[in-house]
Scaffold this motif. Structure first.
Motif, PDB file in Angstrom:
ATOM      1  N   UNK A 118       0.858  -1.184   0.000  1.00  0.00           N
ATOM      2  CA  UNK A 118       0.000   0.000   0.000  1.00  0.00           C
ATOM      3  C   UNK A 118       0.889   1.228   0.000  1.00  0.00           C
ATOM      4  N   UNK A 119       0.707   2.074  -1.015  1.00  0.00           N
ATOM      5  CA  UNK A 119       1.476   3.313  -1.104  1.00  0.00           C
ATOM      6  C   UNK A 119       0.464   4.436  -1.242  1.00  0.00           C
ATOM      7  N   UNK A 178      -1.214   9.655  -3.535  1.00  0.00           N
ATOM      8  CA  UNK A 178       0.022   9.221  -2.894  1.00  0.00           C
ATOM      9  C   UNK A 178       0.180   9.789  -1.495  1.00  0.00           C
ATOM     10  N   UNK A 179      -0.832  10.557  -1.047  1.00  0.00           N
ATOM     11  CA  UNK A 179      -0.775  11.065   0.325  1.00  0.00           C
ATOM     12  C   UNK A 179       0.270  12.150   0.504  1.00  0.00           C
ATOM     13  N   UNK A 234      -0.046  -1.450  -4.773  1.00  0.00           N
ATOM     14  CA  UNK A 234       0.905  -1.737  -5.840  1.00  0.00           C
ATOM     15  C   UNK A 234       1.354  -3.191  -5.756  1.00  0.00           C
ATOM     16  N   UNK A 235       1.212  -3.878  -6.892  1.00  0.00           N
ATOM     17  CA  UNK A 235       1.632  -5.271  -6.979  1.00  0.00           C
ATOM     18  C   UNK A 235       2.652  -5.372  -8.098  1.00  0.00           C
ATOM     19  N   UNK A 271      -5.550   0.346  -8.016  1.00  0.00           N
ATOM     20  CA  UNK A 271      -4.634  -0.788  -7.935  1.00  0.00           C
ATOM     21  C   UNK A 271      -3.727  -0.746  -9.160  1.00  0.00           C
ATOM     22  N   UNK A 272      -2.439  -0.883  -8.924  1.00  0.00           N
ATOM     23  CA  UNK A 272      -1.511  -0.958 -10.053  1.00  0.00           C
ATOM     24  C   UNK A 272      -0.816  -2.309 -10.028  1.00  0.00           C
ATOM     25  N   UNK A 273      -0.888  -3.001 -11.160  1.00  0.00           N
ATOM     26  CA  UNK A 273      -0.219  -4.303 -11.264  1.00  0.00           C
ATOM     27  C   UNK A 273       0.898  -4.187 -12.291  1.00  0.00           C
TER      28      UNK A 273
END
Lengths: 134, 137
Positions: free
Chosen positions: B8-9, B123-124, B14-15, B45-47
């Motif tokens: 988690x970012x 991205x906070x 992110x995977x 979600x980024x794969x």
């Protein structure tokens, strides 16, 4: 003429990964182009999974082959499973009995240069594919 | 059995798939991601599949299922980093991955998610700057 025959069992999920890795190694050794390596490894993955899921397990045999003009790779997938009752149907895009996408057999055929299938209901299925260097 | 880590970012999961996955590993990833989306409430979600030298119909179908499941859970999935030879092979295999959004790399994937979710600070970064500002004497 052929040499360097290597056999692998296809009995578990992990064996499917091993088949992919062996085919990749031989494809690099034979100097297939990167796209052709990718196509052949993908086809091998589909066919190895079919051997496992539909054939109930079997064996893959990977060999380097030559004719007078070029080198290539031949892979034979053999199982003693239920066989394929309707081959034309099984080779149709989108047809599946296993809950998949129905692209394994038909898609794999498009990714290789030669594709032969021998099957008899109750006796099993043997699929032979060849990819030649360009 | 190996497991693909889910990071988690900020507001993104992110995977990055770095191994040649057995089918069971791919199915486990599908379950892990659904659980993490619900547990974290992320919207994206980024794969990253840049390390994969093939994507066969099983992995392709798993990616499509992940995208559908995340959408039902109010998160958007972007598959990034597909190699050119993999793209050519996938299309020839007959899989064009309908319903899957793709980007060339992780940066572009994050930008794609940020565009569709402009009010969310993915991205906070804003929180971080606030915290720094508050703690600076």
């Amino acid at each position: 003429m052929n040499d360097d025959v290597q056999r692998l069992p296809v009995v578990t999920d992990q064996d499917v990964v091993r088949v992919r890795q062996l085919v990749r190694t031989v494809a690099v050794a034979v100097k297939l182009s990167l796209v052709d390596q990718t196509k052949l490894v993908t086809a091998a993955s589909e066919l190895a999974r079919n051997t496992l899921v539909y054939g109930g397990g079997g064996e893959a045999e990977v060999s380097r082959v030559h004719n007078d003009r070029r080198a290539g790779i031949r892979i034979v997938f053999a199982d003693q499973g239920p066989g394929i009752a309707d081959l034309d149907l099984a080779l149709t895009d989108g047809y599946t009995t296993g809950g998949g996408l129905g692209l394994g057999l038909s898609g794999a055929r498009r990714l290789v240069d030669e594709f032969e299938i021998e099957t008899e209901p109750g006796k099993g299925t043997t699929i032979t594919v060849v990819k030649w260097c360009r | 059995m190996e497991r693909v880590p889910v990071l988690k970012i900020g507001e993104i999961l992110l995977v990055s798939i770095q191994i040649d996955m057995e089918d069971q590993v791919a199915l486990q990833l599908q379950e892990d991601l659904a659980e993490r989306i619900v547990a974290t409430g992320v919207r994206g979600v980024i794969i990253d599949i840049s390390a994969l030298d093939i994507v066969d119909s099983f992995v392709g179908r798993t990616l499509a299922t992940i995208a559908s499941v995340s959408r039902v859970l109010d998160a958007e999935t972007v598959v990034v980093g597909m190699r050119p030879a993999v793209a050519i092979t996938l299309v020839e295999l007959g899989l064009s991955l309908p319903g899957i959004r793709t980007a060339l790399n992780v940066d572009l994937g994050i930008a794609m998610l940020a565009r569709q979710d402009e009010d969310i600070d993915l991205l906070g970064y804003e929180d971080d700057t606030d915290q720094v500002a508050e703690t600076t004497p």
